[in-house]
Design an enzyme around this catalytic site. Structure first.
Site, PDB file in Angstrom:
ATOM      1  N   HIS A 113       0.840  -1.175   0.031  1.00  0.00           N
ATOM      2  CA  HIS A 113      -0.149  -0.073   0.053  1.00  0.00           C
ATOM      3  C   HIS A 113       0.858   1.282   0.122  1.00  0.00           C
ATOM      4  O   HIS A 113       2.123   1.286   0.112  1.00  0.00           O
ATOM      5  CB  HIS A 113      -0.924   0.034   1.269  1.00  0.00           C
ATOM      6  CG  HIS A 113      -0.085   0.053   2.617  1.00  0.00           C
ATOM      7  ND1 HIS A 113       0.258  -0.845   3.319  1.00  0.00           N
ATOM      8  CD2 HIS A 113       0.295   1.253   3.067  1.00  0.00           C
ATOM      9  CE1 HIS A 113       1.030  -0.341   4.295  1.00  0.00           C
ATOM     10  NE2 HIS A 113       0.873   0.914   4.317  1.00  0.00           N
ATOM     11  N   ALA A 114       0.247   2.446  -0.453  1.00  0.00           N
ATOM     12  CA  ALA A 114       0.930   3.790  -0.288  1.00  0.00           C
ATOM     13  C   ALA A 114       0.206   4.718   0.348  1.00  0.00           C
ATOM     14  O   ALA A 114      -1.056   4.779  -0.099  1.00  0.00           O
ATOM     15  CB  ALA A 114       1.671   4.019  -1.541  1.00  0.00           C
TER      16      ALA A 114
END
Length: 657
Positions: A553-554
């Protein structure tokens, strides 16, 4: 030991690869159910134990014979096996309770954490919102789903008919906000505070010579003891004397404490703090947990190779238990439209979160719940913000209960407690271990009073513990379970913003009690469940053990907030700072990237799809006050849900004693 009666007649077919589905199946398999699942990759070993893997064709054949179908109708990889018999139980785990909402079925846990406000509350005042690498929402939902299946099994035993229910990941996740949603009614806006407590100092993580120490100090008395331990009795008076002074000067106080911890090893810090009765613990890595003393004492981690967390359900029969002559009959009520726990009486001695949450969900399944409170009331009853002296937090955690005021130190009130116990099916409490025994109600006494009693004691480290007497706050449990190791801000282990260990401990209590009631139905004997929050919190981390990578994820900063995307993308991240969240979500959709905005508590509270028509409903009580109450998460097709009722005034049940 764990539950002694294998539920081998519960045959489950697991359809699809959702983490919550697989974790739910594993919970049931650990209880002895027969669970069939599709052949999966090696990386999913943590949720493949105790199951039988089948090809899709063989799984389809088994689905026609199964008693439970477990699936996710909103996912692309869901295998559709419709119920073929009226006695089958069908559990559908979906992201959104509203079937009209499309496109979220493949959301990852980081996106769920963003949407329920958990990410916005996790991190420091100077950091971006932070994601925990453990699948928190998926795992909590698995506990609720497994609880729903056990409740439906009880209904099936009564009348031969199965039940179907749909459970929402987002709604389960929103139930973590019981501590924070009340702040909206006090016009307060919570901020990310790292490992600090907004109203208690020193309360933080501190560097030692060889690791990190988590310390929780809540009062001036605690500060005095800490000054003595640090050899800084000069600080007991002066600029840091009062709690309000320390809160205002928290940076300076933390610097003093860390100067002391940095001179010692982690073990030296913990030994000295523990001897002074201060709540503290090491911040453990996942690797540390294999040799963590209390987890070894309780047998929480399986042996090498491939060590993994095992069942948190530790049970025992009291040595003085008198077995019932024959198994109890099926539940008394066999009406097809009756809630599964109708006719069950629950006695709760609970405070704050764990036991109250477990008992509340039992009430929402139809049980009669009598909450024992001291003459001054449960400690959180008057917590602000409140209406007419009753707090929002207390009311949200104690829906559909009746208050019974007893002072268990007084003989006449002990007699009333005994009379209640003799008529009860369940006793749940989260007192300090040994408290009931010191009042004359040890497990042998309870078993003699009521051989069929299912008794659950929830504590930080368990009744049987390597740390007898050690205080346990949610933050300490997060530190000693690996959760903080999986939630780092600039390399610093950080607690999740909500009381995840407390809330999950309560949900685990619900699951264990339903399993205990089912074992009692089969054997006729009561039992004692020793539930440690540390065991439960470690269970939350198992998906990333043994080198398994967390979900990618970011966190992307936008003009007016943040968006979490399910994989790093430098191009989108570079544009996001000049775009709104809506525009970034559109970019992600065009690129085929799943994404969700990081919602703030204020946004969640203002969303009528959450508060009003969704996970939280507004209810006007008998006192004329309007209360936000969590809607029952387990709602069965064909059975009207329980009517929500706020808990009443202190001692309202006493007239019935």
């Amino acid at each position: 030991m764990t539950f002694t009666t294998p539920f081998s007649d519960i045959v489950v077919v697991e359809c699809g690869r959702r983490t919550a589905v697989r974790a739910c199946g594993n919970l049931l398999a650990e209880m002895g159910a027969k669970v069939f699942t599709a052949t999966g990759p090696e990386t999913e070993a943590s949720f493949s134990r105790f199951k039988t893997e089948l090809t899709p064709a063989a799984l389809a054949l088994q689905a026609g014979r199964a008693s439970v179908i477990l699936h996710s109708s909103d996912r692309d990889d869901n295998i559709v096996f419709p119920a073929q018999r009226p006695d089958q139980i069908v559990c559908d785990i979906v992201v959104d309770a509203d079937p009209a909402v499309k496109g979220r079925g493949m959301w990852s846990d980081p996106l769920l954490q963003a949407q329920i406000g958990l990410a916005d509350l996790t991190g420091t005042a100077n950091s971006d919102p932070t994601i925990c690498d453990a699948p928190i929402v998926e795992a909590q939902t698995a506990l609720f789903a497994a609880s729903g299946i056990l409740a439906a099994w009880r209904h099936r035993a009564a009348n031969g008919r199965g039940l179907s229910f749909r459970i929402s990941l987002l709604d389960c996740g929103l139930n973590n906000l019981s501590t924070f949603l009340p702040l909206l009614y006090g016009s307060k806006v919570p901020r990310r505070s790292g490992n600090r407590h907004p109203m208690a100092v020193p309360w933080n993580s501190y560097r030692a010579r060889d690791g990190w120490v988590l310390l929780c100090s809540a009062t001036d008395e605690h500060w005095g003891r800490l000054c003595e331990v640090m050899g800084r009795e000069d600080l007991r008076s002066g600029a840091f004397e009062k709690l309000a002074d320390r809160v205002a000067a928290c940076d300076a106080v933390d610097a003093v404490v860390e100067a002391w911890t940095a001179s010692l090893t982690v073990n030296e810090c913990i030994a000295r703090l523990g001897a002074a009765g201060l709540a503290a613990g090491p911040i453990a890595t996942l690797k540390d947990l294999r040799d963590e003393p209390n987890l070894r004492h309780r047998g929480t981690i399986s042996g090498e190779p491939g060590a993994l967390p095992q069942s948190f359900a530790k049970t025992a029969f009291s040595s003085g238990a008198v077995p019932v002559a024959h198994p109890l009959p099926a539940p008394a009520s066999s009406a097809a439209d009756t809630l599964p726990l109708h006719g069950i009486r629950v006695i709760e001695i609970g405070q704050y979160t764990t036991a109250p949450v477990a008992a509340k969900h039992l009430a929402l399944l139809g049980a009669e719940v009598i909450k024992i409170e001291p003459p001054s009331g449960e400690a959180s009853r008057a917590w602000p913000p409140h209406q007419d002296g009753q707090g929002y937090f207390f009311t949200m955690n104690n829906t559909n209960k009746q208050s019974c005021m007893l002072d268990l130190r007084i003989e006449s009130d002990q007699d009333g407690f005994r009379r209640l116990l003799e008529t009860a099916d369940v006793l749940i409490e989260n007192l300090k271990p040994g408290s009931l025994a010191r009042l004359g109600f040890g497990t042998d006494v309870l078993a003699a009073l009521n051989p069929g009693l299912v008794y659950c004691a929830i504590s930080g480290f368990g009744q049987s513990s390597a740390y007898p007497g050690r205080p346990a706050f949610d933050t300490v449990v997060q530190a000693m379970s690996g959760l903080m190791d999986l939630t780092k801000v600039n390399g610093v282990p950080t607690k999740l913003g909500t009381s995840v260990a407390d809330v999950t401990g309560g949900i685990a209590g619900l699951f264990c009690l339903l399993a205990g009631l089912e074992q009692r139905r089969r054997t006729g004997r009561g039992l004692m469940i020793d539930l440690a929050m540390q065991d439960v919190a470690v269970w939350l981390t198992q998906a990333v053990w043994n080198g398994n990578a967390p979900e990618p994820h970011a966190v992307v900063r936008c003009v007016e907030g943040f968006v979490v995307i399910d994989r790093p993308d430098l191009e989108i991240a570079g544009q996001a700072a000049h775009l709104t969240r809506e525009a970034v979500l559109a970019l992600c959709a065009a690129a085929g990237i799943k994404a969700a905005e990081v919602r703030t508590l204020a946004e969640i509270g203002a969303d009528s799809g959450v508060v009003g028509r969704g996970a939280v409903v507004l209810f006007r009580g008998r006192d004329g006050c309007e209360w936000p109450l969590f809607r029952p998460l387990l709602r069965f097709a064909g059975i009207p849900p329980v009517a929500l009722v706020p808990i009443g005034e202190l001692g309202e049940f006493n007239a019935h004693l």
